[in-house]
Design an enzyme around this catalytic site. Structure first.
Site, short mmCIF file in Angstrom:
data_model
loop_
_atom_site.label_atom_id
_atom_site.label_comp_id
_atom_site.label_asym_id
_atom_site.label_seq_id
_atom_site.Cartn_x
_atom_site.Cartn_y
_atom_site.Cartn_z
N SER A 363 52.69 -6.05 29.21
CA SER A 363 51.63 -6.45 30.00
C SER A 363 52.10 -7.80 30.84
CB SER A 363 50.43 -6.80 29.08
OG SER A 363 49.35 -7.47 29.90
N ARG A 364 52.07 -7.64 32.12
CA ARG A 364 52.45 -8.67 33.04
C ARG A 364 51.40 -9.83 33.35
NH1 ARG A 364 54.12 -3.76 35.71
NH2 ARG A 364 56.20 -3.26 35.28
N ILE A 365 50.24 -9.66 32.82
CA ILE A 365 49.26 -10.50 33.22
C ILE A 365 48.45 -11.23 31.99
CG2 ILE A 365 47.10 -11.19 34.36
CD1 ILE A 365 48.19 -9.36 36.59
#
Length: 488
Positions: A363-365
């Site tokens: 998950s990049r955010i």
């Protein structure tokens, strides 16, 4: 009597304003029809995405402009639609009614009810194809979206306004996790839109009954294009669901939209494109397939407070074949979204459910939106778990291990057992906090996997009605955890 008088006065006013004049209107005719496509001649003023109406009552959407004829995808096909049927322009583009009247309903991509009820009484309509919100209206993703899943909420968190891809082979639990996430929004002031694309009717009914059984229909709308629907409706289904979600987002609400799934959507678009004789590209998909999904998913965002403060979180689902992540459509969607949750068929076969492969999920955010208390407890959990998976490989060779390494392996196996979760049983953030503190404090150490599972169930039951808020101190949480584990 008053109504009749009013009607007569309106008719008299229209007659008084009527003037004889020459009126010009284009009229085309259907040249060929079949496979959900109509070829039409004689409408030189037709524009892309304009609705045309046939005299037999059929409707179509202009999808291809040629020098002599246009290609249109059928939205409604009457039994009398044949070659030679006259066609007229309407000047309208495709839109759908939005608003709270759609909650609890099952609709087709045109907004027509499929549940046997009356058409929703909507007060506003939105275009299916609309530009994504400009950058100046967007805000940072700072609020967590509760998924109810232990792996997701701790290791692959999702924030409101994020686009998180669910990817894996067919039958590995992608739709089950999406349903869990919809059920987890009960009581959290998050509306949901679940889009079912090219699903069998039995699967649609199973989804509907699951949501109804868990009281999730009150805040959910289903948009359905069945497997027997025309290709045009399958293509339009995710855009209709997105337009519904956008209506609530523009009103300042938080929305979760699930696209189940975009693999079949891409196939429907490929079918339409080939029928319309567009040039095929890689794997016979048209060259704009990436742009198609980007236009859809870029509409999911978190709006700034000055623009309502609403959010739309997207969960697109895509199927792989034999775990091939490098296939065309999966790689396209991975590059568009903000992270992916990968479902491994080997984990599924070994009984590790949900079969989420932590090594290939990211998950990049969401970490920026994770609650600070849960983030503090789960900070190193993913790294430690990944180290355990690498160390476990050495145990297959039967070599003697250092005691510290053996302790890490035992603790990793215990964590793997605790991460298992039954479907349709989402956890609250307080339950997540409870088991995280218990694990980090060593309250499961020295137990067998069966004993740890039983103690975990006891702990989660005690925190079903949480005695503490997430803002309480860690000492208070630890005392509450110990009290719950000490009770018989």
């Amino acid at each position: 009597m008053a109504a009749e008088t009013s009607l007569l006065s309106r008719q008299a006013a229209r007659l008084a304003d009527y003037r004889f004049a020459l009126r010009l209107a284009e009229q085309g005719k259907v040249v060929a029809v079949g496979d959900g496509i109509a070829w039409i001649e004689g409408l030189p003023s037709a524009g892309m995405d304009e609705i045309v109406r046939c005299e037999d009552g059929s409707e179509a959407l202009v999808f291809h402009l040629g020098s002599r004829r246009i290609g249109a995808i059928l939205l409604r096909q009457g039994p009398g639609l044949i070659a030679g049927t006259p066609v007229h322009l309407t000047g309208r583009t495709l839109d759908i009614g939005v608003g709270d009247a759609c909650l609890g309903r099952v609709l087709d991509p045109l907004g027509n009810p499929l549940d046997g009820g009356e058409a929703p009484r909507v007060s506003a309509r939105r275009r299916l194809e609309a530009p994504s919100p400009p950058l100046v209206t967007r805000d940072f993703v700072t609020r967590p979206l509760v998924s109810g899943n232990k792996i997701v909420d701790t290791m692959v968190p999702i924030g409101k306004g994020q686009r998180q891809l669910l990817i894996g082979d067919a039958g590995t639990g992608k739709s089950a996790l999406a349903l869990d996430m919809v059920i987890a929004q009960r009581g959290r002031d998050v509306l949901c839109v679940y889009v079912l694309i090219s699903q069998k009717r039995a699967a649609v009914l199973a989804t509907l009954e699951t949501l109804r059984r868990h009281d999730a229909l009150d805040y959910t709308c289903l948009v359905v294009a069945e497997a027997t629907a025309m290709p045009g409706l399958k293509f339009l289904a995710p855009f209709a669901g997105c337009a519904l979600a956008e209506g609530w987002m523009a009103a300042g609400r938080d929305v979760l939209v699930v696209y189940d799934d975009l693999t079949t959507h891409a196939r429907a678009y490929r079918e339409l494109s080939l029928l319309l004789r567009r040039p095929p590209g890689r794997e016979a998909y048209p060259g704009d397939i990436f742009s198609l999904h980007a236009r859809l998913l870029e509409r999911s965002t978190c709006l700034a407070a000055a623009h309502g403060g609403g959010s739309m979180t997207a969960l697109p689902i895509v199927a792989t074949e034999q775990g091939e992540l490098a296939a065309y459509i999966p790689t396209n969607l991975i590059s568009i979204t903000d992270g992916q949750i990968y479902f491994d068929p080997q984990l599924f076969a070994r009984g590790f459910l949900p079969a989420i492969d932590v090594t290939r999920s990211v998950s990049r955010i969401g970490g920026k939106a994770q609650h600070p208390a849960i983030k503090a407890e789960a900070g190193r959990m993913k790294l430690d778990y990944l180290q355990f998976l690498e160390l476990e490989v050495f145990t297959r060779f039967g070599s003697r291990l250092d005691p510290a390494i053996e302790a890490k392996i035992r603790r990793g196996r215990l964590l793997r057992e605790l991460l298992k979760q039954e479907r349709l049983a989402p956890l609250s953030p307080e339950q997540q906090m409870a088991w995280l503190i218990a694990f980090n404090a060593g309250r499961f150490d020295g137990l067998t996997e069966a004993q740890a599972s039983a103690r975990l169930a006891q702990l989660l039951a005690a925190f079903a009605a949480p005695p503490l808020a997430l803002t309480a101190t860690r000492e208070d949480w630890l005392a509450a955890v110990d009290k719950a584990l000490a009770s018989p």
